[in-house]
Design a protein around this motif. Structure first.
Motif, PDB file in Angstrom:
ATOM      1  N   GLY A 417       0.787  -1.222   0.000  1.00 47.84           N
ATOM      2  CA  GLY A 417       0.000   0.000   0.000  1.00 47.84           C
ATOM      3  C   GLY A 417       0.813   1.263   0.000  1.00 47.84           C
ATOM      4  N   PHE A 418       0.365   2.248  -0.808  1.00 51.82           N
ATOM      5  CA  PHE A 418       1.022   3.540  -0.930  1.00 51.82           C
ATOM      6  C   PHE A 418       0.306   4.622  -0.132  1.00 51.82           C
ATOM      7  CE2 PHE A 418       2.827   1.200  -4.314  1.00 51.82           C
ATOM      8  CZ  PHE A 418       3.976   1.843  -4.742  1.00 51.82           C
ATOM      9  N   LEU A 419      -1.002   4.448   0.083  1.00 58.67           N
ATOM     10  CA  LEU A 419      -1.803   5.483   0.733  1.00 58.67           C
ATOM     11  C   LEU A 419      -2.037   5.144   2.202  1.00 58.67           C
ATOM     12  CD1 LEU A 419      -4.489   5.918  -2.060  1.00 58.67           C
ATOM     13  CD2 LEU A 419      -2.533   7.419  -1.620  1.00 58.67           C
ATOM     14  N   LYS A 420      -2.281   6.186   2.993  1.00 63.14           N
ATOM     15  CA  LYS A 420      -2.583   5.981   4.403  1.00 63.14           C
ATOM     16  C   LYS A 420      -3.906   5.249   4.545  1.00 63.14           C
ATOM     17  CE  LYS A 420       0.063   9.774   6.437  1.00 63.14           C
ATOM     18  NZ  LYS A 420       0.000  11.057   7.167  1.00 63.14           N
ATOM     19  N   LYS A 421      -3.970   4.375   5.497  1.00 61.84           N
ATOM     20  CA  LYS A 421      -5.170   3.574   5.715  1.00 61.84           C
ATOM     21  C   LYS A 421      -6.311   4.436   6.260  1.00 61.84           C
ATOM     22  CE  LYS A 421      -2.940  -0.255   4.694  1.00 61.84           C
ATOM     23  NZ  LYS A 421      -1.646   0.319   4.321  1.00 61.84           N
ATOM     24  N   GLU A 422      -7.529   3.945   6.010  1.00 59.27           N
ATOM     25  CA  GLU A 422      -8.758   4.572   6.515  1.00 59.27           C
ATOM     26  C   GLU A 422      -8.924   6.015   6.023  1.00 59.27           C
ATOM     27  OE1 GLU A 422     -10.823   2.629   8.025  1.00 59.27           O
ATOM     28  OE2 GLU A 422      -9.360   0.999   8.139  1.00 59.27           O
ATOM     29  N   THR A 423      -8.530   6.280   4.795  1.00 64.83           N
ATOM     30  CA  THR A 423      -8.753   7.602   4.195  1.00 64.83           C
ATOM     31  C   THR A 423      -9.814   7.474   3.115  1.00 64.83           C
ATOM     32  OG1 THR A 423      -6.875   7.229   2.705  1.00 64.83           O
ATOM     33  CG2 THR A 423      -6.462   8.513   4.697  1.00 64.83           C
ATOM     34  N   GLN A 424     -10.527   8.564   2.872  1.00 65.80           N
ATOM     35  CA  GLN A 424     -11.640   8.563   1.928  1.00 65.80           C
ATOM     36  C   GLN A 424     -11.344   9.512   0.761  1.00 65.80           C
ATOM     37  OE1 GLN A 424     -14.581   6.602   2.231  1.00 65.80           O
ATOM     38  NE2 GLN A 424     -13.274   5.627   3.790  1.00 65.80           N
ATOM     39  N   PHE A 425     -11.857   9.132  -0.415  1.00 67.69           N
ATOM     40  CA  PHE A 425     -11.614   9.907  -1.628  1.00 67.69           C
ATOM     41  C   PHE A 425     -12.882   9.971  -2.462  1.00 67.69           C
ATOM     42  CE2 PHE A 425      -7.578   8.106  -0.375  1.00 67.69           C
ATOM     43  CZ  PHE A 425      -6.644   9.102  -0.628  1.00 67.69           C
ATOM     44  N   THR A 426     -12.919  10.958  -3.358  1.00 69.61           N
ATOM     45  CA  THR A 426     -13.908  10.978  -4.433  1.00 69.61           C
ATOM     46  C   THR A 426     -13.154  10.804  -5.748  1.00 69.61           C
ATOM     47  OG1 THR A 426     -13.800  13.402  -4.628  1.00 69.61           O
ATOM     48  CG2 THR A 426     -15.505  12.487  -3.200  1.00 69.61           C
ATOM     49  N   VAL A 427     -13.769  10.059  -6.657  1.00 67.63           N
ATOM     50  CA  VAL A 427     -13.164   9.811  -7.971  1.00 67.63           C
ATOM     51  C   VAL A 427     -14.206  10.125  -9.024  1.00 67.63           C
ATOM     52  CG1 VAL A 427     -12.048   8.133  -9.475  1.00 67.63           C
ATOM     53  CG2 VAL A 427     -11.737   7.972  -6.986  1.00 67.63           C
ATOM     54  N   SER A 428     -13.883  11.031  -9.926  1.00 66.60           N
ATOM     55  CA  SER A 428     -14.828  11.423 -10.971  1.00 66.60           C
ATOM     56  C   SER A 428     -14.867  10.373 -12.076  1.00 66.60           C
ATOM     57  CB  SER A 428     -14.436  12.786 -11.555  1.00 66.60           C
ATOM     58  OG  SER A 428     -13.176  12.702 -12.199  1.00 66.60           O
ATOM     59  N   ASP A 429     -15.819  10.521 -12.985  1.00 68.67           N
ATOM     60  CA  ASP A 429     -15.999   9.556 -14.063  1.00 68.67           C
ATOM     61  C   ASP A 429     -14.745   9.441 -14.923  1.00 68.67           C
ATOM     62  OD1 ASP A 429     -17.263   7.698 -15.625  1.00 68.67           O
ATOM     63  OD2 ASP A 429     -18.498   9.117 -16.727  1.00 68.67           O
ATOM     64  N   ASP A 430     -14.012  10.547 -15.079  1.00 67.77           N
ATOM     65  CA  ASP A 430     -12.782  10.532 -15.875  1.00 67.77           C
ATOM     66  C   ASP A 430     -11.537  10.335 -15.004  1.00 67.77           C
ATOM     67  OD1 ASP A 430     -12.975  12.983 -14.648  1.00 67.77           O
ATOM     68  OD2 ASP A 430     -12.539  14.167 -16.439  1.00 67.77           O
ATOM     69  N   LEU A 431     -11.730   9.803 -13.797  1.00 65.29           N
ATOM     70  CA  LEU A 431     -10.670   9.375 -12.878  1.00 65.29           C
ATOM     71  C   LEU A 431      -9.802  10.511 -12.344  1.00 65.29           C
ATOM     72  CD1 LEU A 431      -9.511   5.954 -14.349  1.00 65.29           C
ATOM     73  CD2 LEU A 431     -11.473   6.516 -12.929  1.00 65.29           C
ATOM     74  N   VAL A 432     -10.436  11.623 -12.018  1.00 68.45           N
ATOM     75  CA  VAL A 432      -9.767  12.653 -11.228  1.00 68.45           C
ATOM     76  C   VAL A 432      -9.984  12.296  -9.761  1.00 68.45           C
ATOM     77  CG1 VAL A 432      -9.693  15.096 -10.595  1.00 68.45           C
ATOM     78  CG2 VAL A 432     -10.064  14.438 -12.982  1.00 68.45           C
ATOM     79  N   ILE A 433      -8.898  12.079  -9.045  1.00 62.72           N
ATOM     80  CA  ILE A 433      -8.962  11.636  -7.647  1.00 62.72           C
ATOM     81  C   ILE A 433      -8.780  12.825  -6.724  1.00 62.72           C
ATOM     82  CG2 ILE A 433      -7.930  10.126  -5.911  1.00 62.72           C
ATOM     83  CD1 ILE A 433      -6.866   8.437  -8.280  1.00 62.72           C
ATOM     84  N   THR A 434      -9.683  12.957  -5.760  1.00 62.31           N
ATOM     85  CA  THR A 434      -9.621  14.071  -4.821  1.00 62.31           C
ATOM     86  C   THR A 434      -9.820  13.548  -3.399  1.00 62.31           C
ATOM     87  OG1 THR A 434     -10.645  15.484  -6.499  1.00 62.31           O
ATOM     88  CG2 THR A 434     -10.523  16.354  -4.263  1.00 62.31           C
ATOM     89  N   PRO A 435      -8.919  13.866  -2.467  1.00 62.51           N
ATOM     90  CA  PRO A 435      -9.151  13.496  -1.064  1.00 62.51           C
ATOM     91  C   PRO A 435     -10.455  14.109  -0.572  1.00 62.51           C
ATOM     92  CG  PRO A 435      -6.881  14.197  -1.386  1.00 62.51           C
ATOM     93  CD  PRO A 435      -7.612  14.532  -2.657  1.00 62.51           C
ATOM     94  N   MET A 436     -11.263  13.335   0.120  1.00 60.25           N
ATOM     95  CA  MET A 436     -12.585  13.791   0.527  1.00 60.25           C
ATOM     96  C   MET A 436     -12.487  14.781   1.675  1.00 60.25           C
ATOM     97  SD  MET A 436     -15.928  11.550   1.601  1.00 60.25           S
ATOM     98  CE  MET A 436     -15.931  10.697   0.040  1.00 60.25           C
ATOM     99  N   SER A 437     -13.299  15.850   1.585  1.00 58.85           N
ATOM    100  CA  SER A 437     -13.404  16.827   2.657  1.00 58.85           C
ATOM    101  C   SER A 437     -14.880  17.082   2.915  1.00 58.85           C
ATOM    102  CB  SER A 437     -12.694  18.131   2.275  1.00 58.85           C
ATOM    103  OG  SER A 437     -13.325  18.735   1.159  1.00 58.85           O
ATOM    104  N   SER A 438     -15.176  17.886   3.900  1.00 54.34           N
ATOM    105  CA  SER A 438     -16.570  18.119   4.275  1.00 54.34           C
ATOM    106  C   SER A 438     -17.362  18.796   3.165  1.00 54.34           C
ATOM    107  CB  SER A 438     -16.616  18.984   5.540  1.00 54.34           C
ATOM    108  OG  SER A 438     -15.940  20.210   5.319  1.00 54.34           O
ATOM    109  N   CYS A 439     -16.686  19.532   2.293  1.00 55.40           N
ATOM    110  CA  CYS A 439     -17.409  20.253   1.245  1.00 55.40           C
ATOM    111  C   CYS A 439     -17.187  19.652  -0.135  1.00 55.40           C
ATOM    112  CB  CYS A 439     -16.994  21.734   1.231  1.00 55.40           C
ATOM    113  SG  CYS A 439     -15.261  21.986   0.778  1.00 55.40           S
ATOM    114  N   SER A 440     -16.446  18.583  -0.254  1.00 51.98           N
ATOM    115  CA  SER A 440     -16.085  18.072  -1.575  1.00 51.98           C
ATOM    116  C   SER A 440     -17.304  17.623  -2.367  1.00 51.98           C
ATOM    117  CB  SER A 440     -15.087  16.923  -1.442  1.00 51.98           C
ATOM    118  OG  SER A 440     -15.646  15.866  -0.693  1.00 51.98           O
ATOM    119  N   THR A 441     -18.286  16.975  -1.713  1.00 54.75           N
ATOM    120  CA  THR A 441     -19.469  16.502  -2.420  1.00 54.75           C
ATOM    121  C   THR A 441     -20.280  17.669  -2.956  1.00 54.75           C
ATOM    122  OG1 THR A 441     -19.563  14.537  -1.028  1.00 54.75           O
ATOM    123  CG2 THR A 441     -21.567  15.136  -2.212  1.00 54.75           C
TER     124      THR A 441
END
Length: 519
Positions: A417-441
């Motif tokens: 594993g490369f990423l820290k465990k128990e972290t959340q992300f959003t991934v767009s349809d074209d695979l833009v990855i963004t770490p999840m925050s309270s306002c990301s949605t």
């Protein structure tokens, strides 16, 4: 990319249909064919990085890989297990890096392996490829250590990837990158099949090819079915390039029952009810790790994993030619016998593509230079256990190469594993990855100009089969999630918003009143 005056070049003879301004055939030696075959050994993350640098204004997009790579660039170090993790993804290594250093024109030169130790190396016996790795004693491994590389006899009869034949062996290459050893019979056959039997209408052009032209050719391999014509006659112009894969939807293979459990991980898909399109997904680091593993996989492995269900045009031709003509890489031969791709040591992800394996780290030995008469020992490393170096001590001491993904005092030799465990992300349809925050949605919905009443959240289980579909879709389309996972979205009847329902009732009631008054 500026071309220096002293740059090494390889040469190519083009046979051209002058009426159609099209390359019919090309003749080349091993040097150029080796460069062509080296494309297949490049990790997909390296291809995205090279394209980004080569043409900053209008880079050629390879499906969603540009977005995946840019997402890693934009992610903060605090999202990764260690600083080295991000560097490993931004500059992924290949198991063929050593071979590629012998290319006459190498578009991805690497510095070679570097090794670092801590001040207590005599006791710890640990080393690392990254100066940011911390030893179990608590010190950073930031002191460089010399590596005495194994000397391998260079067979001048072979090229870098070409097997057999003499140094003067010539190859013919079609415009869609079929490569074969030249013979008069084969040349005549190709000319006839292409409708160019009247050689009086054919011309010849001799071209020298440096790194700039090689990068343009690599771009055209992904964007055109006639890459030689586009590169050398159309100069790789934006007008000449065609997006041959952009509108294709991956042809998904039929899912087969497997003995092992199918489910690998679960994601929440945010779906637009109007067209059932996946806008983005919310997921843990395990799903993102799967996507990031795509960057480390070589182009050849992507084609192997994708199978025969997709036509890749000239890429498929190049891959077939490589299998017919290439010499076996002995270092990966045993490891790749039952696999579809091999990653360098330490490129192990939480979730990995089926058929991809990671090499075990080699065993290193420590020795001391004997000609240095100093109280502090001068250490060096070697992988050759039979080496008889000039050192004072008569033993080679084994040392451990630490996995750069390990952190703290773990000093692990294997860390998944490369990423820290128990972290959340959003991934767009074209695979833009963004770490999840309270306002990301909310921000995503605003950016997509989507009303909250028009969307639904559905849970999707991702198995190995879906992982392969995602890889295919990432290469072929700019909407990977909808293309690969669209069949798993439950089609629900469209509901009218409450305000529209009330409006329709009011209009019907008013119409009845008008009808009564009229009667």
């Amino acid at each position: 990319m500026a071309e220096s005056s002293g740059e090494t070049k390889v040469y190519l003879r083009l046979v051209i249909d002058e009426e159609k301004n099209k390359v019919v055939l090309a003749e080349a030696g091993k040097d150029f064919v080796d460069v062509l075959f080296s494309f297949l050994q490049l990790p997909m993350g390296t291809i995205a990085r090279l394209f980004k640098k080569h043409n900053k204004d209008h880079p050629v997009s390879v499906g969603c890989f540009n977005n995946l790579y840019t997402s890693v660039v934009d992610m903060g170090i605090d999202n990764f297990q260690t600083e080295a993790c991000k560097r490993m993804l931004l500059c992924p290594r290949s198991v063929s890096d050593v071979q590629c250093q012998r290319l006459k024109v190498n578009i991805n030169p690497t510095e070679g392996e570097k090794y670092f130790k801590c001040p207590s190396f005599s006791h710890c016996r640990l080393c690392s490829n990254f100066s940011t790795t911390r030893c179990r004693c608590g010190n950073l491994m930031k002191e460089g250590i010399h590596y005495s590389q194994l000397k391998v006899a260079d067979n001048m009869q072979n090229g870098v990837f070409i097997s057999g034949g003499g140094a003067s062996t010539t190859f013919i290459i079609t415009d869609d990158l079929e490569v074969a050893v030249k013979s008069t019979g084969l040349v005549l056959e190709r000319l006839k099949s292409l409708g160019c039997a009247d050689v009086s209408k054919l011309g010849e052009k001799f071209v020298g090819i440096g790194s700039k032209e090689v990068l343009t050719l690599l771009q055209c391999v992904f964007s055109s079915n006639a890459p030689l014509t586009e590169t050398f006659l159309n100069k790789g112009s934006a007008q000449g390039l065609t997006k041959s894969y952009e509108t294709l939807r991956p042809c998904m293979e039929e899912k087969k029952d497997e003995a092992e459990p199918e489910k690998v991980l679960t994601i929440n898909a945010v779906v637009r009810n109007q067209d059932m399109k996946i806008l983005f997904v919310e997921c843990g680091e395990d799903f993102v790790e799967l996507l990031l593993s795509f960057l480390a996989v070589s182009l050849e492995s992507v084609l192997e994993i994708s199978g025969n269900s997709i036509t890749f045009g000239c890429l498929a031709n190049l891959c077939r030619s490589f299998k017919d003509l290439s010499v076996v890489n002995e270092e990966t031969k045993a490891a790749s016998a039952d696999s579809k791709g091999v990653l360098p040591c330490f490129y192990s992800f939480q979730v990995q593509l089926p058929g991809i394996i990671t090499l075990e780290p080699p065993v290193y030995y420590r020795f001391i230079y004997s000609f240095v008469n100093k109280p502090v020992p001068i250490y060096a490393l070697t992988r050759d256990s039979n080496k008889i170096p000039y050192y004072r001590n008569d033993k080679l001491v084994p040392v451990t190469l630490v996995d750069p993904k390990s952190h703290g005092n773990d000093h692990q030799t294997h860390c998944s594993g490369f990423l820290k465990k128990e972290t959340q992300f959003t991934v767009s349809d074209d695979l833009v990855i963004t770490p999840m925050s309270s306002c990301s949605t909310v921000c995503l919905l605003k950016k997509l100009q989507t009303n909250a009443e028009d969307i639904d959240v559905q849970e999707i289980d991702i198995s190995k089969a879906e992982a392969v579909d995602l890889l295919r879709a990432s290469l072929l389309t700019s909407c990977a999630l909808s293309s690969a996972l669209g069949d798993f979205i439950a089609k629900k009847p469209r509901k009218e918003p409450l305000c529209q329902t009330q409006l329709r009732r009011s209009q019907r009631k008013k119409q009845k009143v008008n009808d009564c008054q009229a009667s």
